[in-house]
Design a protein around this motif. Structure first.
Motif, PDB file in Angstrom:
ATOM      1  N   LEU A  61       0.830  -1.206   0.000  1.00  0.00           N
ATOM      2  CA  LEU A  61       0.000   0.000   0.000  1.00  0.00           C
ATOM      3  C   LEU A  61       0.862   1.253   0.000  1.00  0.00           C
ATOM      4  CD1 LEU A  61      -3.230   0.133   0.454  1.00  0.00           C
ATOM      5  CD2 LEU A  61      -2.605   1.207   2.608  1.00  0.00           C
ATOM      6  N   GLU A  62       0.494   2.184  -0.887  1.00  0.00           N
ATOM      7  CA  GLU A  62       1.205   3.457  -0.895  1.00  0.00           C
ATOM      8  C   GLU A  62       0.364   4.500  -0.163  1.00  0.00           C
ATOM      9  OE1 GLU A  62       1.625   5.403  -4.685  1.00  0.00           O
ATOM     10  OE2 GLU A  62       3.194   6.731  -3.920  1.00  0.00           O
ATOM     11  N   LEU A  63       0.970   5.249   0.741  1.00  0.00           N
ATOM     12  CA  LEU A  63       0.250   6.313   1.443  1.00  0.00           C
ATOM     13  C   LEU A  63       0.856   7.638   0.990  1.00  0.00           C
ATOM     14  CD1 LEU A  63       0.043   4.802   5.050  1.00  0.00           C
ATOM     15  CD2 LEU A  63      -1.530   4.526   3.136  1.00  0.00           C
ATOM     16  N   ARG A  64       0.221   8.222  -0.042  1.00  0.00           N
ATOM     17  CA  ARG A  64       0.829   9.412  -0.647  1.00  0.00           C
ATOM     18  C   ARG A  64       0.926  10.565   0.335  1.00  0.00           C
ATOM     19  NH1 ARG A  64      -2.217  10.959  -5.767  1.00  0.00           N
ATOM     20  NH2 ARG A  64      -0.617  12.552  -5.982  1.00  0.00           N
ATOM     21  N   ARG A  65      -0.096  10.677   1.205  1.00  0.00           N
ATOM     22  CA  ARG A  65      -0.063  11.839   2.102  1.00  0.00           C
ATOM     23  C   ARG A  65       1.051  11.727   3.144  1.00  0.00           C
ATOM     24  NH1 ARG A  65      -3.284  10.956   6.945  1.00  0.00           N
ATOM     25  NH2 ARG A  65      -4.098   8.858   6.802  1.00  0.00           N
ATOM     26  N   HIS A  66       1.531  10.484   3.354  1.00  0.00           N
ATOM     27  CA  HIS A  66       2.662  10.317   4.259  1.00  0.00           C
ATOM     28  C   HIS A  66       3.957  10.137   3.478  1.00  0.00           C
ATOM     29  CE1 HIS A  66       0.427  10.038   8.021  1.00  0.00           C
ATOM     30  NE2 HIS A  66      -0.462   9.302   7.399  1.00  0.00           N
ATOM     31  N   ASN A  67       3.828  10.195   2.139  1.00  0.00           N
ATOM     32  CA  ASN A  67       4.985   9.995   1.280  1.00  0.00           C
ATOM     33  C   ASN A  67       5.691   8.684   1.641  1.00  0.00           C
ATOM     34  OD1 ASN A  67       6.533  10.673  -0.800  1.00  0.00           O
ATOM     35  ND2 ASN A  67       7.696  12.321   0.228  1.00  0.00           N
ATOM     36  N   ALA A  68       4.891   7.625   1.809  1.00  0.00           N
ATOM     37  CA  ALA A  68       5.441   6.353   2.273  1.00  0.00           C
ATOM     38  C   ALA A  68       4.684   5.187   1.654  1.00  0.00           C
ATOM     39  CB  ALA A  68       5.342   6.271   3.796  1.00  0.00           C
ATOM     40  N   ALA A  69       5.298   4.017   1.723  1.00  0.00           N
ATOM     41  CA  ALA A  69       4.636   2.782   1.297  1.00  0.00           C
ATOM     42  C   ALA A  69       5.006   1.709   2.321  1.00  0.00           C
ATOM     43  CB  ALA A  69       5.107   2.397  -0.095  1.00  0.00           C
TER      44      ALA A  69
ATOM     45  N   THR B 274     -25.918  14.470   1.322  1.00  0.00           N
ATOM     46  CA  THR B 274     -24.940  15.549   1.091  1.00  0.00           C
ATOM     47  C   THR B 274     -23.564  15.167   1.632  1.00  0.00           C
ATOM     48  OG1 THR B 274     -25.820  16.548   3.076  1.00  0.00           O
ATOM     49  CG2 THR B 274     -26.450  17.574   0.992  1.00  0.00           C
ATOM     50  N   SER B 275     -23.536  14.322   2.678  1.00  0.00           N
ATOM     51  CA  SER B 275     -22.231  13.944   3.221  1.00  0.00           C
ATOM     52  C   SER B 275     -21.400  13.221   2.157  1.00  0.00           C
ATOM     53  CB  SER B 275     -22.406  13.075   4.455  1.00  0.00           C
ATOM     54  OG  SER B 275     -23.118  11.919   4.121  1.00  0.00           O
ATOM     55  N   LEU B 276     -22.071  12.468   1.269  1.00  0.00           N
ATOM     56  CA  LEU B 276     -21.335  11.779   0.206  1.00  0.00           C
ATOM     57  C   LEU B 276     -20.795  12.786  -0.810  1.00  0.00           C
ATOM     58  CD1 LEU B 276     -23.344   8.494  -0.503  1.00  0.00           C
ATOM     59  CD2 LEU B 276     -21.311   8.842   0.890  1.00  0.00           C
ATOM     60  N   ALA B 277     -21.589  13.829  -1.096  1.00  0.00           N
ATOM     61  CA  ALA B 277     -21.124  14.869  -2.021  1.00  0.00           C
ATOM     62  C   ALA B 277     -19.904  15.572  -1.432  1.00  0.00           C
ATOM     63  CB  ALA B 277     -22.243  15.875  -2.279  1.00  0.00           C
ATOM     64  N   HIS B 278     -19.945  15.812  -0.118  1.00  0.00           N
ATOM     65  CA  HIS B 278     -18.800  16.464   0.527  1.00  0.00           C
ATOM     66  C   HIS B 278     -17.565  15.568   0.470  1.00  0.00           C
ATOM     67  CE1 HIS B 278     -21.848  19.010   2.982  1.00  0.00           C
ATOM     68  NE2 HIS B 278     -21.617  19.518   1.790  1.00  0.00           N
ATOM     69  N   LYS B 279     -17.787  14.265   0.643  1.00  0.00           N
ATOM     70  CA  LYS B 279     -16.638  13.337   0.573  1.00  0.00           C
ATOM     71  C   LYS B 279     -16.030  13.359  -0.830  1.00  0.00           C
ATOM     72  CE  LYS B 279     -17.329  10.039   4.256  1.00  0.00           C
ATOM     73  NZ  LYS B 279     -17.617   8.686   4.693  1.00  0.00           N
ATOM     74  N   GLU B 280     -16.889  13.447  -1.837  1.00  0.00           N
ATOM     75  CA  GLU B 280     -16.397  13.481  -3.224  1.00  0.00           C
ATOM     76  C   GLU B 280     -15.525  14.705  -3.474  1.00  0.00           C
ATOM     77  OE1 GLU B 280     -20.079  11.553  -5.362  1.00  0.00           O
ATOM     78  OE2 GLU B 280     -19.229  13.207  -6.558  1.00  0.00           O
ATOM     79  N   VAL B 281     -15.999  15.852  -2.997  1.00  0.00           N
ATOM     80  CA  VAL B 281     -15.238  17.095  -3.165  1.00  0.00           C
ATOM     81  C   VAL B 281     -13.869  16.943  -2.508  1.00  0.00           C
ATOM     82  CG1 VAL B 281     -15.115  19.521  -2.472  1.00  0.00           C
ATOM     83  CG2 VAL B 281     -17.276  18.563  -3.257  1.00  0.00           C
ATOM     84  N   LEU B 282     -13.878  16.412  -1.287  1.00  0.00           N
ATOM     85  CA  LEU B 282     -12.608  16.272  -0.560  1.00  0.00           C
ATOM     86  C   LEU B 282     -11.696  15.246  -1.228  1.00  0.00           C
ATOM     87  CD1 LEU B 282     -14.034  16.514   3.055  1.00  0.00           C
ATOM     88  CD2 LEU B 282     -12.553  18.181   1.937  1.00  0.00           C
ATOM     89  N   ASN B 283     -12.285  14.201  -1.811  1.00  0.00           N
ATOM     90  CA  ASN B 283     -11.459  13.212  -2.514  1.00  0.00           C
ATOM     91  C   ASN B 283     -10.768  13.842  -3.720  1.00  0.00           C
ATOM     92  OD1 ASN B 283     -11.854  11.086  -0.815  1.00  0.00           O
ATOM     93  ND2 ASN B 283     -13.611  10.256  -1.932  1.00  0.00           N
ATOM     94  N   ARG B 284     -11.495  14.757  -4.389  1.00  0.00           N
ATOM     95  CA  ARG B 284     -10.867  15.425  -5.539  1.00  0.00           C
ATOM     96  C   ARG B 284      -9.717  16.317  -5.093  1.00  0.00           C
ATOM     97  NH1 ARG B 284     -15.509  17.911  -8.786  1.00  0.00           N
ATOM     98  NH2 ARG B 284     -16.880  16.298  -7.986  1.00  0.00           N
TER      99      ARG B 284
ATOM    100  N   GLU C 289      -7.964  15.851  -2.443  1.00  0.00           N
ATOM    101  CA  GLU C 289      -6.904  14.952  -1.967  1.00  0.00           C
ATOM    102  C   GLU C 289      -6.080  14.416  -3.138  1.00  0.00           C
ATOM    103  OE1 GLU C 289      -6.371  14.294   1.292  1.00  0.00           O
ATOM    104  OE2 GLU C 289      -4.752  12.859   0.955  1.00  0.00           O
ATOM    105  N   ALA C 290      -6.779  14.087  -4.252  1.00  0.00           N
ATOM    106  CA  ALA C 290      -6.074  13.556  -5.426  1.00  0.00           C
ATOM    107  C   ALA C 290      -5.128  14.615  -5.990  1.00  0.00           C
ATOM    108  CB  ALA C 290      -7.084  13.112  -6.483  1.00  0.00           C
ATOM    109  N   ALA C 291      -5.600  15.874  -5.976  1.00  0.00           N
ATOM    110  CA  ALA C 291      -4.770  16.947  -6.524  1.00  0.00           C
ATOM    111  C   ALA C 291      -3.640  17.302  -5.570  1.00  0.00           C
ATOM    112  CB  ALA C 291      -5.635  18.181  -6.796  1.00  0.00           C
ATOM    113  N   SER C 292      -3.902  17.142  -4.283  1.00  0.00           N
ATOM    114  CA  SER C 292      -2.920  17.586  -3.315  1.00  0.00           C
ATOM    115  C   SER C 292      -2.961  16.664  -2.088  1.00  0.00           C
ATOM    116  CB  SER C 292      -3.270  19.048  -2.987  1.00  0.00           C
ATOM    117  OG  SER C 292      -2.826  19.434  -1.761  1.00  0.00           O
ATOM    118  N   PRO C 293      -2.172  15.581  -2.123  1.00  0.00           N
ATOM    119  CA  PRO C 293      -2.225  14.595  -1.028  1.00  0.00           C
ATOM    120  C   PRO C 293      -1.980  15.248   0.334  1.00  0.00           C
ATOM    121  CG  PRO C 293      -0.890  13.781  -2.854  1.00  0.00           C
ATOM    122  CD  PRO C 293      -1.202  15.216  -3.167  1.00  0.00           C
ATOM    123  N   GLY C 294      -2.835  14.890   1.290  1.00  0.00           N
ATOM    124  CA  GLY C 294      -2.709  15.496   2.615  1.00  0.00           C
ATOM    125  C   GLY C 294      -3.741  16.596   2.844  1.00  0.00           C
TER     126      GLY C 294
END
Ligand code: AMP
Ligand code: FES
Ligand code: ZN
Ligand code: ZN
Length: 302
Positions: free
Chosen positions: A12-20, A230-240, A242-247
């Motif tokens: 598993l790669e953990l991009r936000r921790h810059n680790a695997a 709406t909580s799922l919509a908020h999770k989607e926004v945050l996932n986007r 996160e993908a653009a900027s890990p962490g």
């Protein structure tokens, strides 16, 4: 990709921790995060029995697994919401988990507590389903812990859940909700049990990976009422983000907890009383749960 600890192939790669990590070292990493959460927020001690609220999903069962492995005394609590096959299957997952590990599982039924299962409760109220359901869960989980004398309740809320809730509160500037957004809520009244979220440092894909590696059999389906929430919509926004900027999720939540939350913390501003109908804690005369049960009764009565 190589494991940061041992140099073997990473699982598993953990991009936000810059680790695997390889599988054993990822398991160790996750448990360390839970230990750190418990230590930092003094969530509970080894001589307290922790009531773990389990839904049958990956997060709460992963949490229960970690606490057992860490040597804590635990008891599970499953609330049967009466949501058709979803509730039946999730209950079975919890029962099988508890039986395989020789742990006690308490089961409470919403239908016997409220006179109707969640889909019927929903019809009696103008609240969105998840809001009536969330209110009932909080009330019944607290009441069960009080009845059985457990000092603390742990839930499986993870980093994604907490960041999405914070995002929702900020989107609508629900400033009264902000002080309650915390990994550990102390007991502020003898009838309010301490509530803790030991997975708040861990992302959803991390708890999913842990559950997979530990071969935990959990319910994969979401609650049928969750669709479009709406909580799922908020999770989607945050996932986007996160993908653009890990962490990004981590920074949003931890920045709030460390720097902004203290500004909203006014414990003395909330006056707590006991509900005239059931005796549980409320800020009004009659608690929201009793009002909801009353609405259900009026609808169900001929
Ligand atoms: P949710 O609100 O469904 O995201 O769930 C958040 C947490 O609440 C879970 O990780 C569990 O700890 C707890 N929880 C949710 N549903 C139930 C349930 N039916 N019975 C007991 N605990 C639950
Ligand atoms: Fe409560 Fe879905 S779990 S409405
Ligand atoms: Zn390794
Ligand atoms: Zn009440």
């Amino acid at each position: 990709m190589k494991c940061r600890k041992c140099g073997e192939g990473a699982a598993l790669e953990l991009r936000r921790h810059n680790a695997a990590f390889c599988a054993p070292h990822f398991t160790e990493f996750l448990r360390k995060q839970v230990r750190e959460a418990i230590r930092q927020h003094r969530m509970f001690t080894p001589d307290e029995t922790v009531m773990v609220a389990v839904s049958g999903g990956k997060d709460s069962l992963a949490l229960w697994d970690v606490l057992i492995e860490e040597g804590y005394r635990t008891v599970g609590l499953y609330l049967d919401l009466g949501i058709f096959d979803y509730s039946r299957e999730s209950r079975e997952k919890c029962e099988a988990f508890a039986a395989a590990r020789g742990q006690q599982l308490l089961v409470e039924s919403v239908e016997s507590a409220m006179g109707a299962p969640i889909p019927e409760v929903q019809k009696a109220t103008r609240r969105p389903t998840c809001s009536a359901c969330g209110l009932s869960k909080r009330y019944l989980i607290n009441r069960a812990a009080l009845t059985h004398g457990f000092p603390v309740v742990a839930t499986g809320h993870n980093l994604d859940d907490e960041a999405a809730t914070l995002f929702g509160s900020v989107m609508h500037w629900q400033t009264e909700a902000l002080p309650r957004q915390s990994p550990a809520l102390p007991s502020t009244h003898p009838k309010l049990v301490r509530r803790v979220k030991p997975l708040y440092r861990l992302a959803e894909r991390e708890t999913a990976a842990y559950a997979f590696l530990r071969r935990i059999d959990y319910i994969v389906e979401e609650c049928p009422f969750a669709e479009g929430a709406t909580s799922l919509a908020h999770k989607e926004v945050l996932n986007r983000l996160e993908a653009a900027s890990p962490g990004a999720k981590h920074n949003f939540l931890f920045g709030f907890l460390e720097r902004a939350r203290p500004a909203f913390d006014r414990p003395e501003a909330v006056r707590l009383a006991e509900c005239a109908a059931c005796g549980q804690v409320t800020t009004g005369e009659v608690c929201a749960f009793c009002k909801l049960v009353d609405q259900v009764k009026r609808r169900v009565a001929p």
